[in-house]
Write an enzyme that holds these catalytic residues in place. Structure first.
Site, PDB file in Angstrom:
ATOM      1  N   HIS E  14       8.591  -4.438  -1.438  1.00  0.00           N
ATOM      2  CA  HIS E  14       9.358  -3.564  -2.023  1.00  0.00           C
ATOM      3  C   HIS E  14      10.651  -4.135  -2.574  1.00  0.00           C
ATOM      4  O   HIS E  14      10.839  -5.376  -2.279  1.00  0.00           O
ATOM      5  CB  HIS E  14       9.323  -2.222  -1.342  1.00  0.00           C
ATOM      6  CG  HIS E  14      10.758  -2.605  -0.261  1.00  0.00           C
ATOM      7  ND1 HIS E  14      11.506  -1.510   0.190  1.00  0.00           N
ATOM      8  CD2 HIS E  14      10.873  -3.550   0.594  1.00  0.00           C
ATOM      9  CE1 HIS E  14      12.455  -2.194   1.100  1.00  0.00           C
ATOM     10  NE2 HIS E  14      12.087  -3.290   1.483  1.00  0.00           N
ATOM     11  N   CYS E  33      18.191  -7.100   0.065  1.00  0.00           N
ATOM     12  CA  CYS E  33      16.916  -6.294  -0.122  1.00  0.00           C
ATOM     13  C   CYS E  33      16.808  -5.893  -1.702  1.00  0.00           C
ATOM     14  O   CYS E  33      15.768  -5.244  -2.269  1.00  0.00           O
ATOM     15  CB  CYS E  33      17.069  -4.986   0.342  1.00  0.00           C
ATOM     16  SG  CYS E  33      17.046  -5.335   2.429  1.00  0.00           S
ATOM     17  N   HIS E  39      10.416  -8.656  -1.698  1.00  0.00           N
ATOM     18  CA  HIS E  39      10.226  -8.870  -0.328  1.00  0.00           C
ATOM     19  C   HIS E  39       9.300  -7.947   0.327  1.00  0.00           C
ATOM     20  O   HIS E  39       8.937  -7.123  -0.550  1.00  0.00           O
ATOM     21  CB  HIS E  39      11.320  -9.103   0.557  1.00  0.00           C
ATOM     22  CG  HIS E  39      12.225  -7.876   0.714  1.00  0.00           C
ATOM     23  ND1 HIS E  39      12.755  -7.253  -0.126  1.00  0.00           N
ATOM     24  CD2 HIS E  39      12.378  -7.221   1.867  1.00  0.00           C
ATOM     25  CE1 HIS E  39      13.491  -6.253   0.418  1.00  0.00           C
ATOM     26  NE2 HIS E  39      13.009  -6.189   1.874  1.00  0.00           N
ATOM     27  N   HIS E  41       7.289  -6.121   4.015  1.00  0.00           N
ATOM     28  CA  HIS E  41       7.252  -5.908   5.453  1.00  0.00           C
ATOM     29  C   HIS E  41       6.038  -5.367   5.859  1.00  0.00           C
ATOM     30  O   HIS E  41       5.107  -4.873   5.347  1.00  0.00           O
ATOM     31  CB  HIS E  41       8.310  -4.584   5.760  1.00  0.00           C
ATOM     32  CG  HIS E  41       9.732  -4.721   5.434  1.00  0.00           C
ATOM     33  ND1 HIS E  41      10.343  -5.531   6.242  1.00  0.00           N
ATOM     34  CD2 HIS E  41      10.341  -4.212   4.446  1.00  0.00           C
ATOM     35  CE1 HIS E  41      11.705  -5.624   5.613  1.00  0.00           C
ATOM     36  NE2 HIS E  41      11.667  -4.697   4.446  1.00  0.00           N
ATOM     37  N   ASP E  79      -1.161   0.215   1.481  1.00  0.00           N
ATOM     38  CA  ASP E  79      -1.205  -0.904   2.147  1.00  0.00           C
ATOM     39  C   ASP E  79      -1.637  -2.121   1.124  1.00  0.00           C
ATOM     40  O   ASP E  79      -2.383  -1.894   0.213  1.00  0.00           O
ATOM     41  CB  ASP E  79      -2.705  -0.816   3.287  1.00  0.00           C
ATOM     42  CG  ASP E  79      -2.712  -1.985   3.950  1.00  0.00           C
ATOM     43  OD1 ASP E  79      -1.722  -2.796   4.305  1.00  0.00           O
ATOM     44  OD2 ASP E  79      -3.776  -2.234   4.337  1.00  0.00           O
ATOM     45  N   HIS E  80      -0.965  -3.240   1.471  1.00  0.00           N
ATOM     46  CA  HIS E  80      -1.190  -4.544   0.409  1.00  0.00           C
ATOM     47  C   HIS E  80      -0.746  -4.001  -0.919  1.00  0.00           C
ATOM     48  O   HIS E  80      -1.219  -4.613  -2.044  1.00  0.00           O
ATOM     49  CB  HIS E  80      -2.520  -5.065   0.758  1.00  0.00           C
ATOM     50  CG  HIS E  80      -2.799  -5.816   1.727  1.00  0.00           C
ATOM     51  ND1 HIS E  80      -2.699  -5.307   3.213  1.00  0.00           N
ATOM     52  CD2 HIS E  80      -2.763  -7.253   2.076  1.00  0.00           C
ATOM     53  CE1 HIS E  80      -2.818  -6.109   4.021  1.00  0.00           C
ATOM     54  NE2 HIS E  80      -3.029  -7.278   3.426  1.00  0.00           N
ATOM     55  N   GLU E 126      10.535  -0.036   9.459  1.00  0.00           N
ATOM     56  CA  GLU E 126      10.737  -1.217   8.563  1.00  0.00           C
ATOM     57  C   GLU E 126      10.539  -2.689   9.179  1.00  0.00           C
ATOM     58  O   GLU E 126      10.048  -3.589   8.871  1.00  0.00           O
ATOM     59  CB  GLU E 126      11.930  -1.205   7.844  1.00  0.00           C
ATOM     60  CG  GLU E 126      11.703  -1.869   6.764  1.00  0.00           C
ATOM     61  CD  GLU E 126      13.331  -1.752   5.670  1.00  0.00           C
ATOM     62  OE1 GLU E 126      12.932  -1.233   4.400  1.00  0.00           O
ATOM     63  OE2 GLU E 126      14.348  -2.233   6.437  1.00  0.00           O
TER      64      GLU E 126
END
Lengths: 137, 137, 137, 137, 137, 137
Positions: E14, E33, E39, E41, E79-80, E126
């Site tokens: 994100h 951020c 980047h 998480h 996801d991913h 996060e």
């Protein structure tokens, strides 16, 4: 040489005892773990594989394949099972963490070789306070 | 009002099933958890007590006494035991995490009142992925 | 050969400093850890023992005995204590995690041999970010 | 000889793919990790240094200096970054955990020698289920 | 009334930024951020459901069904993935943990009502240092 | 309304005792925690803030500012310190986790209001087995 590790979890019942001991002796040697009505654990398994990096993929081993192997050879056979009564690769063995760790190694060693890598370590946590590692010799 | 929590751990076997269901129905409703040969978990228990600070001691409750109470009323009865067969306060109940959490509350509520505090929450982890909390109503 | 590990926890105060340094030098070398009024940690200790499986018990070592040994030789002497002032096996040593880890090894090595096994590793976490391991040489 | 480890964390985006593969082949080999729009992780890095204890300080290495080195050579370059696009020491390499672990070793080895110690291990967790270790050969 | 929680994990990329800010302003407000190259998480999601125990099953909710719902409505979509670019339920929203937590609530609330229970809380980590909880109002 | 939490860690020494008790009474009431030579902990602090999402930023509160506030008002004063002797906001109070948790609340409440949010909870772990929460009333 790099070492890559996959964590898997299974929940199982077991009991530590010898049939040739009476209940009192079993309790003296194995303590509460000898309870004839079983107890159980959330086991945490770490399987470490050693190998060179494949320059084509950047992988030592495809983790999805490793995970599928652990699933088929270990988790499907032991998760939500009774280790003493139902796990083929523990037949005739005491259900100690030591012997379970070594039996998992024996289940995985050849399969991982077929994936083109080398099993380096099997580490098994019975609780957050106790764990066993086996390096194959 | 402050809330103080004590963590305790126990290892136990259990099975989810109904005697009035056949094996096939038990498997449909409870899945792998219905295995007739049992499975087990490392349960992690969090007991939270609410109260005012005692100005003499700086404590809401003496944690050694709280821990001793949890030990005597819960851990000694369930650790390394079979929840379905051996735990007096689970007799006649299904061994789900929900009903176990509520039964632990019922075991502790009055005892903690005798220690001069009020039971606020019982939280029970069956695995790292599943847990239940009960606040008494 | 299998490796079995037992985790234990102790809470202690300490200070990093040299008597032959003045306060300014102590602060330059040891930073906040040199605070003359002490600070402290929840230390997490992992003791790993190596051995063959006893075919009679399925154990490398009886974990209750290992735990009792760690309790008597380490935990009873250091838990809720001041490492610099009160721990006999740290007398005359700086209270760094390195030297503490090595001193714990020296406390345990012979005792574990008497239990029929071999001390393989002592690992000591000072915080979740820092830990030291000693393998005896 | 003692082994001291420092944990650091960084958050980064990456993608597993080969430019000479089409999207379908990338997906077959790398699965969801080949997503052209990236995904990311909280990476946990463990750097282990081996050395003798300095009798003057009780340290193998000054952890503040070790942490500063890891910060400058690794964290500042990779935290909140895109590993494929922005990290100088990953240029031209696939962003697998294996190759990232080895690249971190290469970044740190000489720097740690300058601090008077020897890099022993770099261990990198991509998730709680997957991690890679490299020992330099 | 009991509260039952299911943990799930997803890995995503994100970026925090506003299109109507220039890069310098984005950096001032969102810091690292705001990196335009993304980047990511390992997000850990806790979904808590409240309800009465079904006397037939001992369950508040069937956890397999709850897990399947979370999988279908959340994990499969995020996801991913890149939260800013690819997640339908985040379209037009900033990818902060706060707004993501609330969007997950909105995705799940009605679905869980159809399972016969009530969504009580969505908690989203996060990192190990930052998390957000939403209770629906 | 959303709830956002920041985790911080500090290491400190302390002792539980009353000056008007003799050593024997202190030991009876406070046990090993009354050791006159101190002991210590790695305290883990969770500060939860409640608020509406700022539509401009997607934030309840800027976490960097929250972290800076906790750093300045708490961590700088207590980390690597002796809670009984050196922490201004604990002067004249017993160093129990309960009173420390409440004192941290009092240190932070007004500061967080100045950041445009509302302090909702302070939770403090003394060990992995014991923690206290305060909600301000």
């Amino acid at each position: 040489m790099l070492y890559i590790t996959r964590r898997e979890i299974f929940n199982a019942a077991h009991r530590l005892f010898r049939e040739d001991y009476d209940d009192k002796t079993n309790f003296e040697v194995f303590g509460k773990c000898s309870n004839p009505n079983w107890h159980g654990h959330n086991y945490t398994l770490f399987v470490t594989v050693a190998g060179e990096v494949n320059p084509e993929t950047g992988f030592v081993i495809n983790l999805k394949e490793l995970s599928k192997t652990i699933q088929g050879k270990i988790i499907d056979k032991i998760d939500h099972k009774n280790i003493n009564l139902e796990v083929d690769f523990m037949k005739g063995k005491m259900a100690s963490t030591e012997l379970l760790t070594r039996a998992i190694w024996e289940q995985l060693e050849e399969e991982i070789r077929l994936l083109g890598a080398r099993l380096f370590s099997v580490k098994l946590y019975e609780t957050e306070n106790n764990f066993v590692e086996y390096l194959g010799e």
